[in-house]
Motif scaffolding. Structure first.
Motif, PDB file in Angstrom:
ATOM      1  N   VAL A  48      24.235 -34.165  28.912  1.00  0.00           N
ATOM      2  CA  VAL A  48      23.277 -34.332  30.009  1.00  0.00           C
ATOM      3  C   VAL A  48      21.909 -34.703  29.439  1.00  0.00           C
ATOM      4  CG1 VAL A  48      22.135 -33.190  31.936  1.00  0.00           C
ATOM      5  CG2 VAL A  48      24.547 -32.720  31.469  1.00  0.00           C
ATOM      6  N   GLN A  49      21.500 -33.995  28.395  1.00  0.00           N
ATOM      7  CA  GLN A  49      20.220 -34.313  27.754  1.00  0.00           C
ATOM      8  C   GLN A  49      20.235 -35.729  27.202  1.00  0.00           C
ATOM      9  OE1 GLN A  49      19.674 -31.355  24.736  1.00  0.00           O
ATOM     10  NE2 GLN A  49      19.941 -29.638  26.139  1.00  0.00           N
ATOM     11  N   ALA A  50      21.359 -36.103  26.606  1.00  0.00           N
ATOM     12  CA  ALA A  50      21.457 -37.434  26.014  1.00  0.00           C
ATOM     13  C   ALA A  50      21.288 -38.518  27.074  1.00  0.00           C
ATOM     14  CB  ALA A  50      22.808 -37.589  25.313  1.00  0.00           C
ATOM     15  N   ARG A  51      21.864 -38.298  28.240  1.00  0.00           N
ATOM     16  CA  ARG A  51      21.739 -39.294  29.312  1.00  0.00           C
ATOM     17  C   ARG A  51      20.280 -39.461  29.726  1.00  0.00           C
ATOM     18  NH1 ARG A  51      25.924 -36.043  31.740  1.00  0.00           N
ATOM     19  NH2 ARG A  51      27.984 -36.800  31.094  1.00  0.00           N
ATOM     20  N   VAL A  52      19.566 -38.354  29.860  1.00  0.00           N
ATOM     21  CA  VAL A  52      18.172 -38.416  30.291  1.00  0.00           C
ATOM     22  C   VAL A  52      17.342 -39.232  29.310  1.00  0.00           C
ATOM     23  CG1 VAL A  52      16.086 -37.065  30.689  1.00  0.00           C
ATOM     24  CG2 VAL A  52      18.276 -36.254  31.575  1.00  0.00           C
ATOM     25  N   PHE A  53      17.482 -38.932  28.025  1.00  0.00           N
ATOM     26  CA  PHE A  53      16.661 -39.636  27.031  1.00  0.00           C
ATOM     27  C   PHE A  53      17.074 -41.096  26.881  1.00  0.00           C
ATOM     28  CE2 PHE A  53      15.513 -35.343  25.855  1.00  0.00           C
ATOM     29  CZ  PHE A  53      14.178 -35.485  25.524  1.00  0.00           C
TER      30      PHE A  53
ATOM     31  N   SER B 176      29.058 -24.234  15.152  1.00  0.00           N
ATOM     32  CA  SER B 176      29.881 -24.495  16.323  1.00  0.00           C
ATOM     33  C   SER B 176      31.249 -24.988  15.896  1.00  0.00           C
ATOM     34  CB  SER B 176      29.217 -25.544  17.226  1.00  0.00           C
ATOM     35  OG  SER B 176      30.104 -25.988  18.224  1.00  0.00           O
ATOM     36  N   ALA B 177      32.295 -24.489  16.563  1.00  0.00           N
ATOM     37  CA  ALA B 177      33.651 -24.970  16.306  1.00  0.00           C
ATOM     38  C   ALA B 177      33.971 -26.161  17.187  1.00  0.00           C
ATOM     39  CB  ALA B 177      34.652 -23.846  16.552  1.00  0.00           C
ATOM     40  N   LYS B 178      32.949 -26.686  17.884  1.00  0.00           N
ATOM     41  CA  LYS B 178      33.174 -27.777  18.830  1.00  0.00           C
ATOM     42  C   LYS B 178      32.709 -29.098  18.234  1.00  0.00           C
ATOM     43  CE  LYS B 178      32.920 -24.732  22.835  1.00  0.00           C
ATOM     44  NZ  LYS B 178      32.379 -24.521  24.180  1.00  0.00           N
ATOM     45  N   GLY B 179      33.355 -29.467  17.129  1.00  0.00           N
ATOM     46  CA  GLY B 179      32.961 -30.686  16.446  1.00  0.00           C
ATOM     47  C   GLY B 179      33.267 -31.943  17.235  1.00  0.00           C
ATOM     48  N   GLY B 180      34.068 -31.821  18.291  1.00  0.00           N
ATOM     49  CA  GLY B 180      34.379 -32.985  19.109  1.00  0.00           C
ATOM     50  C   GLY B 180      33.178 -33.576  19.801  1.00  0.00           C
ATOM     51  N   ILE B 181      32.043 -32.856  19.828  1.00  0.00           N
ATOM     52  CA  ILE B 181      30.835 -33.367  20.461  1.00  0.00           C
ATOM     53  C   ILE B 181      30.382 -34.650  19.768  1.00  0.00           C
ATOM     54  CG2 ILE B 181      29.281 -32.019  19.020  1.00  0.00           C
ATOM     55  CD1 ILE B 181      28.844 -32.800  22.774  1.00  0.00           C
ATOM     56  N   VAL B 182      30.751 -34.817  18.483  1.00  0.00           N
ATOM     57  CA  VAL B 182      30.416 -36.055  17.767  1.00  0.00           C
ATOM     58  C   VAL B 182      31.032 -37.246  18.488  1.00  0.00           C
ATOM     59  CG1 VAL B 182      30.780 -37.345  15.633  1.00  0.00           C
ATOM     60  CG2 VAL B 182      30.174 -34.920  15.529  1.00  0.00           C
ATOM     61  N   VAL B 183      32.304 -37.113  18.842  1.00  0.00           N
ATOM     62  CA  VAL B 183      33.008 -38.201  19.524  1.00  0.00           C
ATOM     63  C   VAL B 183      32.446 -38.408  20.925  1.00  0.00           C
ATOM     64  CG1 VAL B 183      35.248 -38.959  20.412  1.00  0.00           C
ATOM     65  CG2 VAL B 183      35.110 -37.777  18.204  1.00  0.00           C
ATOM     66  N   ALA B 184      32.241 -37.298  21.648  1.00  0.00           N
ATOM     67  CA  ALA B 184      31.820 -37.392  23.051  1.00  0.00           C
ATOM     68  C   ALA B 184      30.454 -38.042  23.199  1.00  0.00           C
ATOM     69  CB  ALA B 184      31.816 -35.996  23.675  1.00  0.00           C
ATOM     70  N   VAL B 185      29.504 -37.654  22.361  1.00  0.00           N
ATOM     71  CA  VAL B 185      28.143 -38.168  22.517  1.00  0.00           C
ATOM     72  C   VAL B 185      28.071 -39.640  22.104  1.00  0.00           C
ATOM     73  CG1 VAL B 185      27.247 -37.533  20.227  1.00  0.00           C
ATOM     74  CG2 VAL B 185      25.723 -37.591  22.184  1.00  0.00           C
ATOM     75  N   GLN B 186      28.870 -40.033  21.127  1.00  0.00           N
ATOM     76  CA  GLN B 186      28.904 -41.444  20.744  1.00  0.00           C
ATOM     77  C   GLN B 186      29.466 -42.295  21.868  1.00  0.00           C
ATOM     78  OE1 GLN B 186      29.301 -41.439  15.868  1.00  0.00           O
ATOM     79  NE2 GLN B 186      31.157 -41.627  17.095  1.00  0.00           N
ATOM     80  N   ARG B 187      30.499 -41.778  22.539  1.00  0.00           N
ATOM     81  CA  ARG B 187      31.080 -42.505  23.663  1.00  0.00           C
ATOM     82  C   ARG B 187      30.087 -42.563  24.827  1.00  0.00           C
ATOM     83  NH1 ARG B 187      36.668 -43.258  24.055  1.00  0.00           N
ATOM     84  NH2 ARG B 187      37.465 -43.611  21.942  1.00  0.00           N
ATOM     85  N   GLU B 188      29.350 -41.493  25.031  1.00  0.00           N
ATOM     86  CA  GLU B 188      28.424 -41.416  26.159  1.00  0.00           C
ATOM     87  C   GLU B 188      27.272 -42.405  25.997  1.00  0.00           C
ATOM     88  OE1 GLU B 188      26.762 -40.390  29.698  1.00  0.00           O
ATOM     89  OE2 GLU B 188      28.682 -39.636  28.929  1.00  0.00           O
ATOM     90  N   LEU B 189      26.710 -42.487  24.791  1.00  0.00           N
ATOM     91  CA  LEU B 189      25.521 -43.309  24.574  1.00  0.00           C
ATOM     92  C   LEU B 189      25.822 -44.667  23.956  1.00  0.00           C
ATOM     93  CD1 LEU B 189      22.902 -40.727  23.240  1.00  0.00           C
ATOM     94  CD2 LEU B 189      23.368 -41.412  25.582  1.00  0.00           C
ATOM     95  N   GLY B 190      26.971 -44.783  23.333  1.00  0.00           N
ATOM     96  CA  GLY B 190      27.268 -46.034  22.658  1.00  0.00           C
ATOM     97  C   GLY B 190      26.480 -46.233  21.379  1.00  0.00           C
TER      98      GLY B 190
END
Length: 375
Positions: free
Chosen positions: A310-315, A332-346
């Motif tokens: 959500v923060q990434a979208r705003v900026f 964090s054990a949620k390393g998948g955020i790397v993939v998700a944020v790259q897909r979200e912002l390109g």
């Protein structure tokens, strides 16, 4: 007879006068009362004491600041693998355990999907990964391929090995590269600026820091401390000063001193999106009156998971984000955020933070990241 009386009177008066004179001359002075000091008329008066000369002023010695030599990038990457393996290894081992079952039935594939979603990989990337794994691994569980090798290859493709992750820290036409660092307060933004300065110093680059988060005195002081530790100048203004003005001065100082890179820390108040947009837009416009902004680095906290998106979208709506610095990835054990944020912002993840130490920021290496996921 009259003459006789007159003579006698004169004699009587004369006698009285003579007796009075004798009595006065023989009288002694009355001694002073007991306890009354008697002045010593013979002793000369003591001269007044001369005022004591003031002690010479001694200037306080300025505290000695030891300039540190930051750690090299190569040794940072070694620690990156070790720490990621400790924090993210459970995620990869869980996937491997599921893929190594004798039979890959629908329940197993659902468990794989759940594992990926729990790690914040995101719905779209999860479906893509599971579909590719289904194609490459036979559903009946026969040994068609090595599950570990297949999983590593598919995870690596998902992370994006071909993305350009180089930080654009160099300018053109003799001007410094200008890196604008943005993000929500509390994500480790100012700390990331200080740690990034250390990376550049370790690469023998010259740096100027701009403390444009002027509404947080603590942020300005913190950035000043980071600069002092590696001998980097920090341009700062009074509390509450116009952030664009401070950013302008920082770039001007960088140009005057012909440094390689100017790093500008900015405010990250999301309470008023319109105000934030105006402020960051103004900062960028003012900077570019002197030199182009070569990199806009968005700092995100890996522990926030989907909230970070959500923060990434705003900026991304406010400024043209060109790269991501993902902090607190080791917590964090949620390393998948790397993939998700790259897909979200390109845009690619370029830096990852792996601890509280001054050199616990490293360039993101997809291969090292995936190997750490798989333990």
């Amino acid at each position: 007879m009259t003459v006789l009386y007159l003579i006698i009177g004169i004699l009587v008066v004369a006698a009285i006068v003579v007796v009075g004179l004798v009595t006065t001359r023989g009288r002694r002075p009355t001694p002073p009362a007991e306890g009354t000091p008697t002045p010593d008329l013979a002793a000369p008066e003591a001269p007044p004491e001369a005022p004591a000369e003031p002690e010479p002023l001694v200037e306080a010695e300025a505290p000695v600041v030891t300039v540190e030599r930051p750690e090299s990038t190569a040794s940072r990457l070694v620690r990156l693998r070790q720490r990621l393996a400790g924090a993210q290894g459970g995620f990869g081992r869980g996937l491997l355990s599921l893929l190594s079952r004798d039979r890959l039935d629908e329940d197993t594939w659902e468990a794989i999907e759940d594992t990926l979603l729990t790690a914040d990989v995101g719905v779209g990337p999860t479906q893509q990964l599971v579909g590719n794994l289904r194609t490459r691994l036979r559903v009946d569980g026969k040994e068609a391929a090595d599950p570990r090798a297949v999983l590593r290859d598919e995870l690596l493709q998902l992370v994006g090995p071909d993305l350009d992750r180089r930080l654009q820290v160099s300018g053109t036409d003799g001007k410094p590269g200008v890196v604008l660092v943005v993000g929500v307060n509390g994500t480790g933004k100012t700390t990331t600026v200080g740690k990034l300065a250390r990376i550049l110093i370790a690469e023998d680059r010259s740096v100027v820091l701009g403390a444009a988060d002027t509404f947080r005195a603590a942020a300005v002081d913190q950035l000043t401390t980071w600069g002092e530790r590696v001998g980097v100048e920090v341009v700062r203004g009074p509390e509450g000063a116009d952030p664009a003005s401070v950013a302008f001065q920082a770039v001007q100082e960088g140009m005057d001193k012909a440094v390689d890179t100017v790093l500008v820390d900015t405010a990250g108040r999301l309470q008023n999106k319109a105000g934030l947009m105006d402020e960051l837009g103004k900062v960028k416009r003012v900077i570019e009156k002197q030199a182009p902004v070569s990199e806009v680095l968005l700092v995100l906290d890996a522990t926030t998971g989907q909230n970070g998106l959500v923060q990434a979208r705003v900026f991304s709506e406010i400024v043209d984000v060109t790269g991501i610095a993902l902090t607190k990835l080791d917590g964090s054990a949620k390393g998948g955020i790397v993939v998700a944020v790259q897909r979200e912002l390109g845009v690619p993840v370029k830096l990852v933070g792996l601890g509280e130490g001054p050199d616990d920021l490293a360039p993101f290496d997809p291969g090292a990241f995936v190997d750490a996921l798989l333990g």
